[in-house]
Design a protein around this motif. Sequence first.
Motif, PDB file in Angstrom:
ATOM      1  N   GLU A   6      -4.754   2.482  -4.402  1.00 60.33           N
ATOM      2  CA  GLU A   6      -3.308   2.212  -3.830  1.00 60.33           C
ATOM      3  C   GLU A   6      -2.949   0.781  -4.233  1.00 60.33           C
ATOM      4  OE1 GLU A   6      -0.172   3.817  -4.732  1.00 60.33           O
ATOM      5  OE2 GLU A   6      -1.211   5.260  -4.589  1.00 60.33           O
ATOM      6  N   LEU A   7      -3.415  -0.132  -3.139  1.00 66.64           N
ATOM      7  CA  LEU A   7      -3.247  -1.817  -3.411  1.00 66.64           C
ATOM      8  C   LEU A   7      -3.785  -2.188  -4.007  1.00 66.64           C
ATOM      9  CD1 LEU A   7      -1.991  -3.565  -1.295  1.00 66.64           C
ATOM     10  CD2 LEU A   7      -4.162  -3.509  -0.486  1.00 66.64           C
ATOM     11  N   HIS A   8      -4.774  -2.238  -4.722  1.00 63.97           N
ATOM     12  CA  HIS A   8      -5.618  -3.286  -5.925  1.00 63.97           C
ATOM     13  C   HIS A   8      -4.809  -2.595  -7.127  1.00 63.97           C
ATOM     14  CE1 HIS A   8      -8.910  -3.937  -2.281  1.00 63.97           C
ATOM     15  NE2 HIS A   8      -7.821  -4.271  -2.032  1.00 63.97           N
ATOM     16  N   LEU A   9      -4.725  -1.250  -7.738  1.00 61.87           N
ATOM     17  CA  LEU A   9      -5.071  -0.814  -9.043  1.00 61.87           C
ATOM     18  C   LEU A   9      -3.338  -0.592  -9.009  1.00 61.87           C
ATOM     19  CD1 LEU A   9      -8.522   0.720  -9.434  1.00 61.87           C
ATOM     20  CD2 LEU A   9      -7.031  -1.302  -9.967  1.00 61.87           C
ATOM     21  N   GLN A  57       2.140  -0.677 -10.895  1.00 59.30           N
ATOM     22  CA  GLN A  57       3.922  -0.941 -10.766  1.00 59.30           C
ATOM     23  C   GLN A  57       4.945  -2.332 -11.199  1.00 59.30           C
ATOM     24  OE1 GLN A  57       3.365   1.099  -7.166  1.00 59.30           O
ATOM     25  NE2 GLN A  57       5.336   1.791  -7.244  1.00 59.30           N
ATOM     26  N   LEU A  58       4.084  -3.331 -10.541  1.00 58.91           N
ATOM     27  CA  LEU A  58       4.242  -4.347 -10.799  1.00 58.91           C
ATOM     28  C   LEU A  58       4.962  -4.878 -12.206  1.00 58.91           C
ATOM     29  CD1 LEU A  58       3.145  -6.474  -7.659  1.00 58.91           C
ATOM     30  CD2 LEU A  58       5.577  -5.734  -8.056  1.00 58.91           C
ATOM     31  N   ALA A  88      10.418  -2.573  -4.415  1.00 53.79           N
ATOM     32  CA  ALA A  88       9.952  -4.086  -3.460  1.00 53.79           C
ATOM     33  C   ALA A  88      10.001  -4.454  -5.264  1.00 53.79           C
ATOM     34  CB  ALA A  88       9.216  -4.355  -3.572  1.00 53.79           C
ATOM     35  N   ALA A  89       9.366  -4.415  -6.063  1.00 51.70           N
ATOM     36  CA  ALA A  89       9.057  -4.233  -7.801  1.00 51.70           C
ATOM     37  C   ALA A  89      11.107  -4.033  -8.110  1.00 51.70           C
ATOM     38  CB  ALA A  89       8.525  -3.731  -8.750  1.00 51.70           C
ATOM     39  N   ALA A  90      12.004  -3.281  -7.972  1.00 44.19           N
ATOM     40  CA  ALA A  90      12.838  -3.316  -8.677  1.00 44.19           C
ATOM     41  C   ALA A  90      14.048  -4.571  -8.103  1.00 44.19           C
ATOM     42  CB  ALA A  90      13.580  -1.919  -8.209  1.00 44.19           C
ATOM     43  N   GLU A  91      13.586  -4.800  -6.963  1.00 46.74           N
ATOM     44  CA  GLU A  91      14.349  -6.109  -5.960  1.00 46.74           C
ATOM     45  C   GLU A  91      13.845  -7.417  -6.598  1.00 46.74           C
ATOM     46  OE1 GLU A  91      15.062  -8.385  -2.419  1.00 46.74           O
ATOM     47  OE2 GLU A  91      13.407  -6.354  -1.513  1.00 46.74           O
ATOM     48  N   LEU A  92      12.413  -7.447  -7.307  1.00 47.32           N
ATOM     49  CA  LEU A  92      12.304  -8.850  -8.100  1.00 47.32           C
ATOM     50  C   LEU A  92      12.742  -8.789  -8.655  1.00 47.32           C
ATOM     51  CD1 LEU A  92       9.728 -10.554  -7.827  1.00 47.32           C
ATOM     52  CD2 LEU A  92       8.078  -9.330  -9.127  1.00 47.32           C
ATOM     53  N   VAL A  93      12.355  -7.713  -9.727  1.00 50.00           N
ATOM     54  CA  VAL A  93      12.881  -8.414 -11.245  1.00 50.00           C
ATOM     55  C   VAL A  93      14.397  -8.416 -12.164  1.00 50.00           C
ATOM     56  CG1 VAL A  93      10.810  -7.085 -12.449  1.00 50.00           C
ATOM     57  CG2 VAL A  93      12.982  -6.293 -12.164  1.00 50.00           C
ATOM     58  N   ARG A  94      15.533  -7.885 -10.782  1.00 42.90           N
ATOM     59  CA  ARG A  94      16.797  -7.849 -10.217  1.00 42.90           C
ATOM     60  C   ARG A  94      17.283  -8.851 -10.030  1.00 42.90           C
ATOM     61  NH1 ARG A  94      17.457  -3.710  -6.853  1.00 42.90           N
ATOM     62  NH2 ARG A  94      17.915  -5.423  -4.763  1.00 42.90           N
ATOM     63  N   ARG A  95      16.147  -9.993  -9.410  1.00 45.67           N
ATOM     64  CA  ARG A  95      16.362 -11.465  -8.697  1.00 45.67           C
ATOM     65  C   ARG A  95      15.908 -12.143  -9.411  1.00 45.67           C
ATOM     66  NH1 ARG A  95      14.714 -11.113  -2.679  1.00 45.67           N
ATOM     67  NH2 ARG A  95      14.969 -13.246  -2.672  1.00 45.67           N
ATOM     68  N   GLY A 139       0.968  -1.199   0.349  1.00 44.03           N
ATOM     69  CA  GLY A 139      -0.021  -0.134   0.211  1.00 44.03           C
ATOM     70  C   GLY A 139       0.882   1.204  -0.017  1.00 44.03           C
ATOM     71  N   ASP A 140       2.240   0.833   0.185  1.00 40.22           N
ATOM     72  CA  ASP A 140       3.652   1.872   0.406  1.00 40.22           C
ATOM     73  C   ASP A 140       3.271   2.335  -1.462  1.00 40.22           C
ATOM     74  OD1 ASP A 140       6.012   3.432   0.395  1.00 40.22           O
ATOM     75  OD2 ASP A 140       5.550   3.310   2.152  1.00 40.22           O
ATOM     76  N   ARG A 141       3.199   3.350  -2.101  1.00 43.81           N
ATOM     77  CA  ARG A 141       4.003   3.366  -3.545  1.00 43.81           C
ATOM     78  C   ARG A 141       5.590   3.372  -3.968  1.00 43.81           C
ATOM     79  NH1 ARG A 141       1.249   7.787  -7.102  1.00 43.81           N
ATOM     80  NH2 ARG A 141      -0.501   6.800  -6.907  1.00 43.81           N
ATOM     81  N   ALA A 142       5.621   4.066  -2.863  1.00 42.42           N
ATOM     82  CA  ALA A 142       7.724   3.999  -2.657  1.00 42.42           C
ATOM     83  C   ALA A 142       8.445   2.399  -2.556  1.00 42.42           C
ATOM     84  CB  ALA A 142       8.208   4.928  -2.057  1.00 42.42           C
TER      85      ALA A 142
END
Length: 244
Positions: A102-105, A110-111, A64-71, A56-59
């Motif tokens: 923010e959470l649902h959409l 972002q992901l 986390a999305a950047a970490e996800l695709v990096r790893r 729910g926290d945009r930043a």
Amino acid sequence: MSAAPRKVAAVTGGSAGIGQAICEDLLAKGYEVVSLSRRKASIDHPRMHSIEVDLGDRAATGEAAAELVRRFEVDTVVHNAGVIRPALLADVKLADLDALTELHLGCAIQLLQAALPRMRAQHFGRVVLMSSRAAVGLATRTAYSATKAGMLGMARTWALELAADGITVNVVAPGPIRTDMFYDLVEEGSDKERALAASVPVKRLGESADVARAVGFFVDPANGFVTGQVLYVCGGTSVGSLAL
């Protein structure tokens, strides 16, 4: 010719309830699975990974999305995380609408934006958004229904935009499912729970595994001819009425 999918799935809210059942089902199908949730996933498996984040926290979600695709070489995204925040219209808080948007959409955008370059490069991707039977209307669900209904339009738009890239986008919309979130609203073993089960056309409440099987269909690499669809896993309540 598309590359063979690596079967690496990111599942939001994978630490409990429906999300955990989805993770377990994907692991059984041979996927590498990454849960993005406020708590670490409790599943003990060599192919199970966790990124702890408040979606729910945009930043924080962006990091986390950047970490996800990096790893991880993610080719499957299942956006399952959600909250309800029920209220009758007179008591609805716009802050709740903002939070659920923010959470649902926003989180889903972002992901997928993070995962999209790799999906396009390999000409394969699977995206499933977890909506709700409440998208067709349910008392006390103004913010929840609005944002869960928004997922339907968003998924159909993405399905059209991404079809030529070998990426499918579909929606699963559960009805009343026996999870901790459900029991936050309905006391377990209560008359209300029994009455609700009796009101469902199939005469029972759903289980997390019912939803996981629907997700499993949409993410299957063989099901590339199915996109932009909504599957209600609701015991028939999207056809009739439902009173909580």
